[in-house]
Design an enzyme around this catalytic site. Structure first.
Site, PDB file in Angstrom:
ATOM      1  N   TRP A 198       0.770  -1.264  -0.124  1.00 41.30           N
ATOM      2  CA  TRP A 198       0.016   0.000   0.127  1.00 41.30           C
ATOM      3  C   TRP A 198       0.804   1.227  -0.111  1.00 41.30           C
ATOM      4  O   TRP A 198       0.385   2.417  -0.085  1.00 41.30           O
ATOM      5  CB  TRP A 198      -1.047   0.072   1.064  1.00 41.30           C
TER       6      TRP A 198
ATOM      7  N   LYS B  29      -2.627  -8.599  -7.717  1.00 43.89           N
ATOM      8  CA  LYS B  29      -3.349  -8.285  -6.462  1.00 43.89           C
ATOM      9  C   LYS B  29      -2.702  -7.353  -5.854  1.00 43.89           C
ATOM     10  O   LYS B  29      -1.603  -7.440  -4.964  1.00 43.89           O
ATOM     11  CB  LYS B  29      -3.064  -9.595  -5.899  1.00 43.89           C
TER      12      LYS B  29
ATOM     13  N   SER C 223      -4.978  -4.568   0.190  1.00 40.99           N
ATOM     14  CA  SER C 223      -6.183  -4.174   0.323  1.00 40.99           C
ATOM     15  C   SER C 223      -6.705  -2.710   0.764  1.00 40.99           C
ATOM     16  O   SER C 223      -7.704  -2.149   0.501  1.00 40.99           O
ATOM     17  CB  SER C 223      -6.834  -5.268   1.366  1.00 40.99           C
TER      18      SER C 223
ATOM     19  N   GLY D 217       6.620  -6.269  -0.387  1.00 42.46           N
ATOM     20  CA  GLY D 217       5.724  -6.298   0.865  1.00 42.46           C
ATOM     21  C   GLY D 217       6.635  -6.873   2.094  1.00 42.46           C
ATOM     22  O   GLY D 217       8.091  -6.467   1.969  1.00 42.46           O
TER      23      GLY D 217
ATOM     24  N   GLU E 244      10.954  -8.234  -2.939  1.00 40.17           N
ATOM     25  CA  GLU E 244      11.271  -6.610  -2.601  1.00 40.17           C
ATOM     26  C   GLU E 244      10.826  -6.543  -1.012  1.00 40.17           C
ATOM     27  O   GLU E 244       9.600  -6.434  -0.949  1.00 40.17           O
ATOM     28  CB  GLU E 244      10.816  -5.706  -3.511  1.00 40.17           C
ATOM     29  N   LEU E 245      11.692  -6.642   0.001  1.00 41.43           N
ATOM     30  CA  LEU E 245      10.762  -6.815   1.248  1.00 41.43           C
ATOM     31  C   LEU E 245      11.343  -5.560   2.100  1.00 41.43           C
ATOM     32  O   LEU E 245      11.665  -4.744   1.528  1.00 41.43           O
ATOM     33  CB  LEU E 245      11.375  -8.237   1.843  1.00 41.43           C
TER      34      LEU E 245
ATOM     35  N   CYS F 121      10.242   1.607   2.118  1.00 44.60           N
ATOM     36  CA  CYS F 121      11.120   0.350   2.563  1.00 44.60           C
ATOM     37  C   CYS F 121      12.536   1.006   2.602  1.00 44.60           C
ATOM     38  O   CYS F 121      13.260   0.317   3.246  1.00 44.60           O
ATOM     39  CB  CYS F 121      10.915  -0.894   1.542  1.00 44.60           C
TER      40      CYS F 121
HETATM   41  P1  NAP Z   1       2.450  -6.925   3.503  1.00 43.28           P
HETATM   42  O1  NAP Z   1       1.627  -7.089   4.752  1.00 43.28           O
HETATM   43  O2  NAP Z   1       3.403  -8.026   3.566  1.00 43.28           O
HETATM   44  O3  NAP Z   1       1.602  -6.601   2.159  1.00 43.28           O
HETATM   45  C1  NAP Z   1       2.149  -6.625   0.841  1.00 43.28           C
HETATM   46  C2  NAP Z   1       1.193  -7.375   0.100  1.00 43.28           C
HETATM   47  O4  NAP Z   1       0.961  -8.772   0.544  1.00 43.28           O
HETATM   48  C3  NAP Z   1      -0.309  -6.874   0.085  1.00 43.28           C
HETATM   49  O5  NAP Z   1      -0.956  -6.976  -1.078  1.00 43.28           O
HETATM   50  C4  NAP Z   1      -1.129  -7.919   0.943  1.00 43.28           C
HETATM   51  O6  NAP Z   1      -2.472  -7.921   0.822  1.00 43.28           O
HETATM   52  C5  NAP Z   1      -0.155  -9.299   0.625  1.00 43.28           C
HETATM   53  N1  NAP Z   1      -0.386 -10.342   1.630  1.00 43.28           N
HETATM   54  C6  NAP Z   1      -0.458 -10.347   3.070  1.00 43.28           C
HETATM   55  N2  NAP Z   1      -0.569 -11.391   3.415  1.00 43.28           N
HETATM   56  C7  NAP Z   1      -0.067 -12.404   2.386  1.00 43.28           C
HETATM   57  C8  NAP Z   1      -0.023 -13.553   2.352  1.00 43.28           C
HETATM   58  N3  NAP Z   1      -0.053 -14.450   3.283  1.00 43.28           N
HETATM   59  N4  NAP Z   1       0.243 -14.154   1.176  1.00 43.28           N
HETATM   60  C9  NAP Z   1       0.565 -13.341   0.013  1.00 43.28           C
HETATM   61  N5  NAP Z   1       0.230 -12.367   0.029  1.00 43.28           N
HETATM   62  C10 NAP Z   1      -0.088 -11.409   1.144  1.00 43.28           C
HETATM   63  O7  NAP Z   1       3.302  -5.608   3.481  1.00 43.28           O
HETATM   64  P2  NAP Z   1       2.787  -4.077   3.698  1.00 43.28           P
HETATM   65  O8  NAP Z   1       2.454  -3.681   5.178  1.00 43.28           O
HETATM   66  O9  NAP Z   1       1.665  -4.007   2.811  1.00 43.28           O
HETATM   67  O10 NAP Z   1       3.827  -3.258   2.994  1.00 43.28           O
HETATM   68  C11 NAP Z   1       4.881  -2.892   3.723  1.00 43.28           C
HETATM   69  C12 NAP Z   1       6.188  -3.817   3.716  1.00 43.28           C
HETATM   70  O11 NAP Z   1       6.612  -3.798   2.414  1.00 43.28           O
HETATM   71  C13 NAP Z   1       7.560  -3.084   4.702  1.00 43.28           C
HETATM   72  O12 NAP Z   1       8.015  -4.031   5.053  1.00 43.28           O
HETATM   73  C14 NAP Z   1       8.349  -2.593   3.309  1.00 43.28           C
HETATM   74  O13 NAP Z   1       9.425  -2.286   3.739  1.00 43.28           O
HETATM   75  C15 NAP Z   1       7.918  -3.362   2.353  1.00 43.28           C
HETATM   76  N6  NAP Z   1       8.086  -2.719   1.008  1.00 43.28           N
HETATM   77  C16 NAP Z   1       9.372  -3.041   0.389  1.00 43.28           C
HETATM   78  C17 NAP Z   1       9.734  -2.394  -0.683  1.00 43.28           C
HETATM   79  C18 NAP Z   1      11.130  -3.046  -1.799  1.00 43.28           C
HETATM   80  O14 NAP Z   1      11.293  -2.626  -2.818  1.00 43.28           O
HETATM   81  N7  NAP Z   1      11.887  -3.732  -1.009  1.00 43.28           N
HETATM   82  C19 NAP Z   1       8.835  -1.387  -1.430  1.00 43.28           C
HETATM   83  C20 NAP Z   1       7.917  -1.149  -0.736  1.00 43.28           C
HETATM   84  C21 NAP Z   1       7.426  -1.805   0.512  1.00 43.28           C
HETATM   85  P3  NAP Z   1      -3.262  -7.786   1.830  1.00 43.28           P
HETATM   86  O15 NAP Z   1      -3.264  -5.999   1.661  1.00 43.28           O
HETATM   87  O16 NAP Z   1      -4.589  -7.742   1.267  1.00 43.28           O
HETATM   88  O17 NAP Z   1      -3.375  -7.935   3.291  1.00 43.28           O
END
Ligand code: NAP
Length: 476
Positions: A148, A172, A175, A225, A247-248, A281
């Site tokens: 997001w 996907k 949300s 994520g 990309e975590l 991130c």
């Molecule tokens: P997240 O909770 O991991 O969610 C990311 C995506 O994964 C969302 O679409 C989420 O869907 C989905 N998701 C959640 N649970 C899942 C599962 N069990 N299996 C598959 N997909 C699943 O992360 P976030 O809180 O949205 O994003 C923040 C994180 O992203 C931070 O740690 C940040 O550092 C990282 N990030 C990394 C980069 C990079 O380039 N390295 C760039 C941006 C962000 P829902 O929304 O429906 O739960």
């Protein structure tokens, strides 16, 4: 806002398992209700992507490039509207949203150009009656799961290279921010990307992921994520040996040497840390300042941080918007409390602001005098809190900077060339910004090492992620 539908096989799908409500994180206002996909619909979207793949992958690169350029152009034509949608669902200041939309268009344009340069190789054979070729072919159906914090550009930087390579895609989005994804789907549809080549399904992450992971027609997952979800995906994708780009999370160190230009470094910290309310991130999480300049730097930084204006991102004077939700705010508060309990000093911020808005706002904050085992020293914050520490020697700061399981971005401010060189070589990170707080560009490889994931986005390396090599040995 207009009513939204999912986009599957070139068709707008209104039928829904349950409606997903989308709220403006600044005001709490309900802004849209979006259909969510059943597992059957996710299955259908993979099927339609699979069926579209042969035609799309055989479409001449010049034609694919033309469509990608058309996407870039449409994004630019609609930039203000798309940025408004983005700010209203995500909260970041409008100027930042405008920047995100601009780079989203750039990803499409750059990959449109690169689509025409997916060259193979001819390899000299060891015998006279053979000819050896290495071709590059698209991996197949790709599932893109996005977060997001950058609801538009995270999609662009996956979808643009995937399409350039000749892959078809199921997206996907997160949300919390599905609207930017569905707005992009409208653009893909309008410019005439063939039906099935791109599909957008919003829905329960566990349901969508389960279908993606268990469907052998998905050959690659590109995920941005959290580290925890990335680890799960890697474990579960092993059964079908799907390719993965991950990309975590990050935990970026920001190092300021005693010969740095202090004002430049202060504005660098501000740009790196408080952009998107600290929810990137690559945001600085740990600030290391050499002891000779520590007090002076701290004073200048506190003054600059105090001047940042917090509020609704649609107001032009606002620098820092809300956090995405209460849970994100609670994490920041927990880290601040933990730092203070361990003797930390709040130099600036340290509380919620007094605003007539119901969103999850927190004042830009700097805390120092914290032990190295405090939460802010160990955990990704993803909010507007920065921990600050002093150091004496280069070796000491490299060891502190590398003492984390993460390895996405690191920053270093200094002027001495030899020292700069030694420093960027020693930092165990995928990206190093030297006197540069915003090291994200379309033409360079972005990504991490260690628990920040693997694979790269951007640059020709980003395109490689969607291509397989095929070796052809021809006997004459
Ligand atoms: P997240 O909770 O991991 O969610 C990311 C995506 O994964 C969302 O679409 C989420 O869907 C989905 N998701 C959640 N649970 C899942 C599962 N069990 N299996 C598959 N997909 C699943 O992360 P976030 O809180 O949205 O994003 C923040 C994180 O992203 C931070 O740690 C940040 O550092 C990282 N990030 C990394 C980069 C990079 O380039 N390295 C760039 C941006 C962000 P829902 O929304 O429906 O739960």
């Amino acid at each position: 806002m207009e009513p939204y539908s999912l986009y599957v096989g070139g068709r707008w799908v209104k039928e829904s398992e349950a409606l997903l409500n989308v709220y403006n994180p600044a005001s709490g206002e309900h802004i849209a209700a979006v259909p969510t996909a059943s597992r059957e619909l996710v299955h259908e979207s993979i099927e339609t992507a699979y069926n579209a793949f042969p035609l799309w992958s055989r479409t001449p690169a010049a034609k694919r490039a033309q469509l990608l350029r058309a996407v870039a152009q449409k994004i630019r034509e609609n930039a203000d509207y798309l940025a408004q949608v983005l700010t209203s669902e995500q909260g970041k200041p409008f100027s930042e949203a405008r920047g995100e939309i601009a780079i989203s268009a750039d990803y499409f344009e750059w990959n449109a150009e690169e689509a025409k340069r997916i060259y193979g190789e001819t390899i000299p054979a060891s015998v006279s009656n053979k000819r050896l070729l290495a071709l590059r072919q698209p991996v197949g159906v790709v599932a893109s799961i996005t977060p997001w914090n950058f609801p538009a550009s995270m999609i662009a930087r996956k979808v643009a290279p995937a399409l350039a390579a000749g892959c078809s895609v199921v997206i996907k989005p997160a949300s919390a921010t599905p609207l930017s994804a569905l707005e992009l789907a409208r653009i893909f549809d309008e410019v005439g990307i063939p039906a099935g080549v791109i599909n957008v399904v919003v829905g329960n992450a566990a349901v969508v992921a389960s279908e993606i992971l268990n469907n052998p027609k998905v050959r690659k997952i590109s995920f941005t994520g959290s580290t925890e979800v990335g680890q799960n995906l890697m474990r579960e994708a092993a059964a079908d040996l799907k390719r993965l780009s991950l990309e975590l999370g990050g935990h970026a160190p920001f190092i300021v040497m005693d010969d740095a230009d202090l004002d430049l470094a202060v504005s660098g910290v501000i740009g790196s840390k408080y952009r998107n309310a600290g929810q990137t991130c690559i945001c600085a999480n740990r600030l290391y300042v050499q002891n000779g300049i520590y007090e002076e730097f701290g004073r200048r930084l506190a003054k600059a941080v105090e001047a940042l204006r917090v509020g609704n991102g649609m107001e032009a004077s606002v620098d820092v918007g809300p956090l995405i939700d209460e849970a994100a705010l609670n994490k920041v508060e927990r880290q601040v409390e933990d730092a203070v309990e361990r003797g930390g000093r709040v130099m600036v911020g340290g509380s919620r602001p007094n605003l007539p808005l119901s969103g999850a706002f927190y004042l830009p904050t700097v805390v120092d005098r914290i032990p190295h085992d405090a939460l802010v020293a160990r955990e990704e914050t993803f909010g507007p809190l920065l921990g600050m520490w002093g150091f004496d020697t280069d070796d000491e700061v490299v060891s502190m900077a590398n003492n984390t399981p993460y390895g996405l971005a690191a920053y270093f401010y200094g002027k001495d060339f030899a020292r700069v060189t030694r420093m960027y070589e020693a930092l165990e990170y995928g990206i190093v910004g030297v006197n540069d707080p915003v090291p994200t560009v379309v033409q360079a490889p972005f990504g991490g090492v260690k628990h920040s994931g693997h694979g790269r986005e951007g640059g020709h390396q980003g395109l490689d992620e969607y291509l397989d090599w095929k070796f052809v040995s021809i006997g004459l």
